[in-house]
Design a protein around this motif. Sequence first.
Motif, short mmCIF file in Angstrom:
data_model
loop_
_atom_site.label_atom_id
_atom_site.label_comp_id
_atom_site.label_asym_id
_atom_site.label_seq_id
_atom_site.Cartn_x
_atom_site.Cartn_y
_atom_site.Cartn_z
N GLY A 182 0.82 -1.20 0.00
CA GLY A 182 0.00 0.00 0.00
C GLY A 182 0.85 1.25 0.00
O GLY A 182 0.61 2.19 -0.76
N ILE B 259 2.48 1.56 -3.55
CA ILE B 259 1.55 1.96 -4.61
C ILE B 259 1.14 3.42 -4.47
O ILE B 259 1.19 4.19 -5.43
N VAL B 260 0.75 3.81 -3.26
CA VAL B 260 0.36 5.21 -3.05
C VAL B 260 1.56 6.13 -3.25
O VAL B 260 1.44 7.19 -3.88
N SER C 89 2.28 6.55 -6.94
CA SER C 89 1.24 7.39 -7.57
C SER C 89 1.45 8.86 -7.23
O SER C 89 1.23 9.73 -8.07
N ALA D 291 -5.81 -2.75 -1.05
CA ALA D 291 -6.66 -1.62 -1.45
C ALA D 291 -7.22 -0.89 -0.23
O ALA D 291 -7.35 0.34 -0.23
N SER E 283 -5.83 -0.35 2.48
CA SER E 283 -4.80 0.48 3.14
C SER E 283 -4.63 1.85 2.48
O SER E 283 -3.98 2.73 3.04
N PHE E 284 -5.20 2.03 1.28
CA PHE E 284 -4.96 3.25 0.51
C PHE E 284 -5.46 4.51 1.21
O PHE E 284 -4.82 5.57 1.15
N SER F 97 -2.97 7.43 2.08
CA SER F 97 -3.14 8.66 1.31
C SER F 97 -3.19 9.87 2.22
O SER F 97 -2.69 10.94 1.88
N TYR G 166 -8.00 13.83 -4.34
CA TYR G 166 -7.63 12.87 -5.38
C TYR G 166 -8.53 13.00 -6.59
O TYR G 166 -8.08 12.84 -7.74
N VAL H 101 -5.81 4.29 -6.51
CA VAL H 101 -6.06 4.73 -5.13
C VAL H 101 -7.55 5.01 -4.91
O VAL H 101 -8.13 4.61 -3.89
N GLY I 264 -9.43 1.69 -4.97
CA GLY I 264 -9.19 0.98 -3.72
C GLY I 264 -9.94 1.60 -2.56
O GLY I 264 -10.47 0.91 -1.70
N SER I 265 -10.00 2.94 -2.55
CA SER I 265 -10.74 3.64 -1.50
C SER I 265 -12.23 3.32 -1.56
O SER I 265 -12.88 3.14 -0.54
#
Length: 460
Positions: free
Chosen positions: A52, A55-56, A59, A213, A215-216, A220, A389, A429, A432-433
Amino acid sequence: MSITKDQKLEAKYGLFTAISMVIGQVIGSGIFFKVDDVLSATQGNILAGLLGFLIVGISVVFAGISLANYAELLPREGGILSYVNYRFGETASYFVGWMYMSLFYPLLTAVLFTVSGIYIAHLFAEFMNFTPTNLHYSLIGFVNLLLFFSLNILHPKSSGIFQQMTTVLKVLPLIFIASLGILSVFKGDVNEVNTFSQLGNGVQTQSFWLLVAASFIPISFAFDGWYIATQISGEIKNSSKNLPKALIIGTISVMVIYIAYYLGVVFRMSGEEIIQLKNTYITEFARKFASDSGALLMQLFIIISVLGTSNGLLLASIRVPYQFVNLKKSKNFLNLDRVNKKTKMPLNSGVFSVCAIIFYLGFYYLTNTLPFFSDKNFDLSAIPIIFIYMVNGALFLGLFKLINKDLFQGNSLLKKIMSVIAILGNGIVLFGSASAANGLTYFVVNIIFILAGFLLMKKT
């Protein structure tokens, strides 16, 4: 003194200052009180949390690269609001301004002042015989809010000095904890339960990628703020080159520091232990290495860091209503456009903003105490993060039309590729959120607030 349209802001900041701005705005309190939320979301799965962060983090890096294109086109004006106005027009910038005033800044500020109450309450509990509760957190946060509001209004220079001091201090505990984790690996002192083969705390009910997902949202929140550096784009020397470099170097640095911090913690504490301790996990982590004195020192560092971040958000928040009513599409109300002659500050704007923050302080308290919210792990702080976002995603999509008009220097194909990666990262993100617990509710709340913006919009 009159200001002409041709007058430019003085370019006085170099690359290092711009990088420091990016790192200083991102690293704050979020990483300290969100690691337990990350592991709760992943049901104790350490590897899911690590992915997580990766990936975040990636991004955010590509988002920074893409957003820097707008700084190239608008060297004298910076910030998300200016970019939205340039690309999508006055109506779009009105709604972003409305969300800044009604939701984004006051809610985030309320959350962070409550977090300051959490750590101060637990510090007092070290010396006094009482058990901190959510009521303590909220009341201390409320007092801190009033104190820093008074400081910002009556003595803004002192507020600025405090802000500069905390930027340096808040990085130190992160580096210290990251170093402990790295040393543990080299010494072979990693606890056997803290390996990446660990599946969690024994109560996993979702697939691995759904846990990633989930954890996003908290991750974030920890990464939020990197785009603030664009606010001073007109004051950065050779901005078209240095600002993109600052965004890239700054976001990569934050990603590395955050991942190292996360590993430093999970190599020495189990996911289950962190989840159980919640926001106080970091105090107990320090106690393991340096007994009570270490725990006390760590708490002081974190309190200074949280207050610095809270004050930075408050500093911006008290000016947002003033900026909003000065937008062409906005109705003026409550004389929010007035500037006090003595303090040279928008006092009405500040009072309005503080009232909004107090409202969210109360509502945040309710979401943490009422079973209707707490049983569902409702995270109020996720709502504004999803909004930003969504806005950034629109800006990245909007780049393609600008690139096709040959408005930028450099390789247009490379810029398109970077924008595509930024959009994909942003989309992952957001998706996933949405798939996480309460994710769709957070999106719905944002939509309701956006629609409410029509109430203060000028009719044409």
